[in-house]
Design an enzyme around this catalytic site. Structure first.
Site, short mmCIF file in Angstrom:
data_model
loop_
_atom_site.label_atom_id
_atom_site.label_comp_id
_atom_site.label_asym_id
_atom_site.label_seq_id
_atom_site.Cartn_x
_atom_site.Cartn_y
_atom_site.Cartn_z
N GLU A 38 15.60 77.05 60.85
CA GLU A 38 16.93 76.47 60.97
C GLU A 38 16.94 75.37 62.04
O GLU A 38 17.54 74.31 61.86
CB GLU A 38 17.93 77.57 61.33
N GLU A 88 20.25 75.07 56.30
CA GLU A 88 19.45 74.28 57.23
C GLU A 88 18.00 74.78 57.25
O GLU A 88 17.05 73.98 57.29
CB GLU A 88 20.04 74.34 58.64
N ASP A 136 17.83 71.65 60.85
CA ASP A 136 18.99 71.00 61.46
C ASP A 136 18.61 69.58 61.89
O ASP A 136 19.36 68.63 61.66
CB ASP A 136 19.44 71.85 62.66
#
Lengths: 242, 242
Positions: free
Chosen positions: A60, A132, A64
């Protein structure tokens, strides 16, 4: 025989995931393990390596960053005459947790997310997080250019209404927080005094940027006072920058 | 004749910039215009298109995102057993404005930055901004993979001391702000009351996350009270996440 059917079951689970991803995004994954990991919420982490619980949190973090870069590139080229304030705000709206959760549900990624039993509803942002993490997995599996293409062609161009986003008004406080985050300036909203009593009570809020006091706002609610102070601060910033 | 020498002068300025970039980063630029723009601080913007003053700010927006993505990838692979909190903090230290300003000076990019006359010293972060804008230009000129390689080989591997960064202690307040930015949660430090008078005066600070009050801290200075409240909040967050 037990092992054999277990292996078979594993392979068929892999196949199902691969097929789902192909249906949603139009490509077959290379390393399916990365995508399995991407959909494993931390509440469903069941293995540990070197004290680190295996879940999608690292992916993640990576995804991101890749999403931000891809959206930055997209907006930079899409709006050649808009300034960086506009670009920053549009990106913040596209990649907001709320927007990613919705997108993830719309795409059907939601159903792929593995959380601890019966707790999915507790983790409001599990699907946005997984989205993400999926981007992180895709990046590791297929590289930046492929990831960029999938994100723009399959998601931004199809599922994001840029006109609506552009028109949606964000409030002064969130605009100011976005600006401060972009400029990496610590921002604080301080209630410096309360005036009056009972139903006449008002709050005086002062905004500090990097420890330095800026505009004040006064209102019957803290929120109102904050918005007023934020609006004033934004005006000063705009004047400074023009 | 005048035009001819002007053109010649322009070309030789281009050549000088191209050579400098080759010396610093080991590559010859393709589209030199992008790099010229990257080193034009907003105080030296002299042309306007559609009301937009031409400076390096848009490139800085793009470069900031590309740098974040590249450093995220680097850390993800460099530290396979570290959690996302560690990765986030390390990245924040690498890409902090302070660290980028220093890096830009060390590389000699500082001398390339064009600001309004005699004002360079006023713009503390002009060189860090230009460094990010340079990354944006490089990305547009040569693509992600090339940019990634230049950044990692020529900068991160050579100029960043990861061990020292890992050991450097950041204070609880900045750690908490970093965390809140990563999680996209609005954070506020509120002085909710002042206790005592004169030299005995203490401040009570309360941290609000997304409008919800969390830990409090009390100290003789606002800064001290904030640090204490931040430390307490971090402990709660760590417990929640483990």
């Amino acid at each position: 025989m037990v092992l054999r059917s277990k292996v078979k079951a594993l392979f068929s689970a892999d196949k199902a995931l691969a097929k789902t991803l192909k249906n949603i995004f139009g490509f077959y994954p290379g390393n399916i393990f990365l995508y399995q990991l991407a959909f494993r919420h931390k509440s469903a982490a069941n293995e540990t390596i070197n004290g680190y619980k295996i879940s999608n949190e690292r992916l993640e973090f990576l995804g991101d960053a890749i999403l931000s870069a891809t959206v930055a590139d997209f907006l930079f080229k899409k709006f050649p005459y808009k300034n960086e304030g506009f670009l920053t705000e549009m990106r913040a709206r596209i990649v907001s947790r709320n927007s990613l959760n919705k997108l993830s549900q719309k795409l059907g990624l939601d159903d792929l997310v593995l959380t601890a039993k019966d707790t999915k509803s507790q983790f409001r942002s599990a699907s946005g997080d997984a989205f993400e993490a999926f981007i992180g997995a895709l990046y590791l599996d297929k590289g930046y250019n492929f990831t960029h293409k999938v994100l723009i062609d399959r998601i931004v161009a199809t599922h994001i209404d840029l006109d609506a986003l552009e028109k949606s008004e964000s409030n002064p406080k969130s605009r100011l927080i976005e600006w401060a985050q972009k400029e990496k300036i610590p921002i604080e909203f301080r209630v410096i005094s309360e005036l009056g009593e009972g139903y006449k009570k008002q709050y005086l809020v002062e905004i500090h940027l990097d420890g330095v006091p800026h505009a004040k706002g006064q209102d019957f609610s803290i929120k109102g006072a904050e918005q007023m102070a934020a609006e004033k601060t934004l005006q000063v910033i705009r004047t400074d920058q023009s």
